[in-house]
Scaffold this motif. Structure first.
Motif: not given
Lengths: 626, 626
Positions: B216, B528, B534-539, B615
């Motif tokens: 990909n 990715r 695999n890190l998200s937007k929030q991460d 946090c």
């Protein structure tokens, strides 16, 4: 846009007889997913403080998960929630089947029942067409009759969910049943449905679900299928379901026997999974997309307990069997069948009867109380009889229908000592002196004693490798030792966070927790291809923690603190008398403090600390409570 | 395993002459990525409190990003960091080119220089082979000579990074140059390199980079390429680079003129991007995988300023031009060329000279101070002369080599009033009275006045749609109004978080911030396929916030609090005298309080609150500081 879901929420105002459809709030999904998380958020905001669970102000939510009806293995589940009539705090229960996927295919992810109907009604859903219809003529019918009638009227392929007489009669542990014998049993939400005069929800859905990444979807799901099929547990599950857990539990001394006085049952072989499989099994039965097929049909061919239908799994088998000292397997199969028919939680049912039996055994209850019914240990005719009397609230059954804690409070005379509950809900079939993590999990569960809120079974079968993978080396070997209270706070906390995520996705815990085949990374991959959601492992962990903390706030707002996170003295003070856990008690205090510490909750009070809530974006919720 | 990177960190102990290779710490990458985040974490732990920036105990880190050398558009960048000699707090600077990708292809993600060498050395890297070699014979050489010599010796395809005479002479705004005319210019880290007796790092890397998802990868990168090429800004960039920003800045009154007394320059057309492009442009020039090609070559064919080479972009153009009242474009091009040759930051250079010119204009400096040099506004011969004198620390240049704030402190007589710095670093080419967000960003930047730490340019060109997408409707229209201080705290905070992520990936801010073509979701997709992360937007948002807070702690530990987050009185008290911002001042206090609030920092002190650090997993770092 989130894919792979129905997309609409049904809002049913029973008082006004009005039905609205509103789209799923995508921001909420990113913070709480669907299923359990969705209902946690919605009902926290909607259910007022200080109301009775049977008030029209209570809200009954039914929701599917983000992966319900997907091709993820065992994605058949839905959740029901509301203020529990049994615990009077957060009430939530789950079931498998086909009803949830059918709702999704009709285009809906959840139903919110508000208010209460004046007359009995049922909700009929045929894709876009949604109606509240008269249910007067089936009010009083049992679950099977109701299902028959609805499928006769709306078509054989209709899927139904509803209550039997127990729910109508506000039995405090009434279940909401679906697909005839699947039960959202715990927390008594069937009685909430009854209090709202809702008999059933019939669904026919013939829509499609569009997945986000159709190219990689089947490929990813194939991988999951192969892994699930290759897991050695799968073969065993197909053969026994969960029924042969009874042998394992007896072996490790975790099988509640004689109202949890002990963890081994001398006649366990008579009620074992092997016995059921050899003599009564008709066939295993799969719910939507299920590979393990714990569900099964059994038949008793002759005698007073003759029947054919859904079969008990481990919880019913132990609760109606060893817990009551009952070695008559046919009576267990039959009572379970009756409980499905009336719509009742078999765990609270068996536990409540076993409480009464111990009180009888101790001479604190007599024929005068019971109307002449003999409550000797193992009297299976009594068990069958009481099941009916409870559902119909007849005689002594009317007292037991309140659950063991309220029944003992009414009768008094020291019978309170034998109540095996946490927060008024009966402890499930896990004798915690033989597995300390289960004792802790029972008290920390937001929904009263509940073995599935954390489902901390990793230590049970010695899943050392899995434990190492999840918690790191530092916790081994103590964490894997089920009699060692050390590090159980970590394990229960982490399991809870993961399990509420699983319950927000509509997945089965077998497969995602035991065997430990899938973990955060895998569900993250599924959410990507199915829903187009890019949530990382860390996001999902945070979501899990957020839901657990919000559930806790729901309860804290209703007075729950550390004092309520407690077990009966029997389990913390009386050493287990026989078997492998002989001499053991549950060292609850230490485990609980460790748990609070890992949670970021005040160790004195068990209330979440402000900084913990801030990290989860819940500080506003807390402030509103103050 | 993380893919798409070199995989090794080079640890160079200059005192011992020892080189170690250690694998990249993957846990650290998951919390801080690479590049700026990686160095923030490493140097926070390694640089002791209370040392002089020129002490051998200072650490000079050079790092590539997680996407450096990838096919992500404009992924050519590396970062240098250490305790800054100019600000004496967190020092960090970035550059494009080919050197960073070459290092990556040699198998290394970063180089950490510890201690100091007794004699001049350079580091030579040829894939696995890494040596510290004698640099005595090139000590004293300029940047171009050094590059020539190294490529003569180690092969024409060798890429070099190093310092000129300014770095050797510890000019407090000396740059680290690479690929001849690319500059990690700000914070004076060239002087740290000089203090360690390191002249250069030559690299030849012929390795491969294995991407995580080769299937990909190209597909995803194709999408990014197409989007970048389709963006209307791209065409303009190819034509002008950033040089025609000068016209835009003058138009909106944001062009620093006469030492930032005002934001418009009456002779701006003489030094405009159009002028450069028409008369001096040889060709635009791309760094690694660059589509916009802001880099360019220019030539002055005859006269005293004859040269051919790298061309100034907007910052040099304004700093050496309007800021000094200098309308002689050829002198600007040439001075910029000299600054590259000596290795100096053109922003601090021009700003320091313009400070001296204003002091001269006010009669506070005379020929007696300057050794007879005339410092009248716009005297381009003086600008050229002083550039050389500063680099070589000759005469008055030796004072200016300390930067404007230290020079003013030494000279006194009220010249301090004209110093346009934040935390001793000269404010870049953004007159903040014409764009309030830039004023706030200059004071909150961890590395002293720095326009790129937040790069909050979304309000500049009225990117309403982008603002809406990122910040939601509630902030419009105020947030998009560059003269309105409202909501600028939100914007600067969010931009900082995103920009430190971009700086940890090795990406160019053009393309990721302006034009606003890529955002968290896109870099997550790149991580990715390229790195298998695999890190998200929030991460990624959390990582950005974590890095910014750690940078802040680095500075707080060195005494920085709210009082240091301030602008010169000129900008907050003297209304802009002419042009579009006429009558405007920077309402810094309100914006700053709003910023602290959004950051979760104490509004009185500007110190991160304990719950904010918790946090982000930084509570331990804070406790260790106390």
């Amino acid at each position: 846009m989130i894919r792979g879901i129905g997309g609409q929420i049904l809002w049913v105002d029973l008082t006004k007889g009005r039905i609205d459809k509103k789209p799923v709030d995508e921001d909420l999904v990113e913070k709480y997913l669907l299923g359990a998380g969705f209902l946690s958020r919605m009902l926290f905001d909607m259910i007022p403080l200080g109301i009775d669970p049977f008030s029209p102000k209570n809200v009954l939510g039914i929701a599917t998960g983000l992966l319900t009806a997907s091709m993820f293995p065992q994605s058949s589940r839905h959740v029901v929630a509301g203020l529990s009539p049994l615990t009077e705090i957060w009430g939530e229960s789950h079931a498998a089947g086909f009803w949830g996927p059918e709702l999704k295919l009709a285009g809906y992810d959840a139903i919110m029942f508000l208010g209460a109907s004046k007359d009995p009604v049922y909700l009929n859903i045929e894709n876009d067409k949604v109606d509240l219809l008269d249910a007067s003529h089936i009010w009083g019918a049992d679950v099977f009759e109701t299902d028959d009638w609805l499928r006769e009227k709306h078509g054989k392929r209709t899927r139904t969910l509803g209550i039997g007489q127990a729910g109508e009669n506000l039995v405090r542990f009434a279940a909401i049943m679906n697909d005839r014998d699947r039960a959202s049993a715990r927390a008594g939400l069937g009685a909430v449905m009854g209090s709202k005069n809702v008999k059933a929800v019939a669904v026919r859905g013939t829509g499609k679900i569009e997945v986000a990444d159709s190219k990689n979807y089947l490929k990813q799901m194939d991988i999951f299928f192969d892994r699930m099929l290759a897991n050695p547990f799968t073969k065993e599950r197909v053969k026994y379901g969960t029924t042969n857990l009874l042998e394992l539990m007896n072996h490790i001394g975790r099988l509640p026997t004689y109202n949890m006085k002990q963890g081994v049952f001398e006649k366990y072989e008579k009620i074992s999974g092997e016995t059921i499989t050899q003599h009564y099994l008709v066939k295993p039965r799969a719910d939507w997309n299920c590979l393990q097929r714990c569900g099964r049909y059994t038949r008793v061919k002759t005698g007073p307990y003759k029947y054919i239908g859904g079969s008990p799994e481990f919880e019913s088998q132990s609760s109606l069997g060893s817990r009551c000292g009952n070695a008559n397997i046919e009576s267990i199969l039959y009572t379970h069948h009756l409980a499905n028919m009336y719509g009742m939680d078999t765990i609270s049912l068996g536990a409540t009867i076993s409480w009464a039996m111990e009180a009888w055994d101790e001479g604190l209850l007599t024929g005068e109380d019971t109307g002449g019914i003999d409550l000797s240990w193992g009297n299976h005719e009594t068990i069958v009889k009481l099941t009916e009397m409870i559902a119909l609230r007849e005689g002594f059954g009317n007292i037991l229908a309140e659950g063991s804690e309220r029944a003992a409070a009414r009768i008094g005379r020291g019978t309170e000592e034998f109540v095996m509950t946490v927060k008024k809900q009966e402890i499930a079939g896990q004798e915690p002196r033989a597995q300390k993590s289960m004792g802790l999990a029972a008290v920390t569960a937001a929904r009263g004693a509940d073995h599935l809120y954390a489902f901390p079974v990793l230590d049970e079968a010695g899943f050392d490798v899995e434990i190492k993978k999840r918690f790191g080396n530092e916790y081994l070997p103590e964490i894997a030792d089920r009699l060692n209270p050390k590090f159980k706070g970590v394990m229960v906390k982490e399991c809870e966070d993961y399990m509420v995520v699983i319950e927000s996705l509509g997945l089965c815990k077998y497969g995602t927790q035991i065997p430990p085949e899938f973990y955060y990374e895998d569900v993250a991959a599924a959410l990507r291809v199915h829903n187009g959601l890019n949530l990382s492992k860390q996001d999902l962990k945070t979501i899990g923690e957020r839901i657990v903390n919000l559930n806790r706030l729901f309860n804290v707002a209703r007075g729950v603190t550390r004092k309520d996170d407690s077990l009966p003295d029997r389990l913390t003070k009386e050493p287990s008398p026989v078997g492998p856990p002989k001499g053991q008690v549950v060292e609850l205090d230490d485990m609980l403090s460790e748990y609070y510490e890992h949670r970021g909750w005040d160790v004195e009070t068990g209330i979440p600390l402000p900084e913990t809530l801030k990290c989860l974006g819940l500080e506003k919720d807390w402030k509103e409570l103050l």
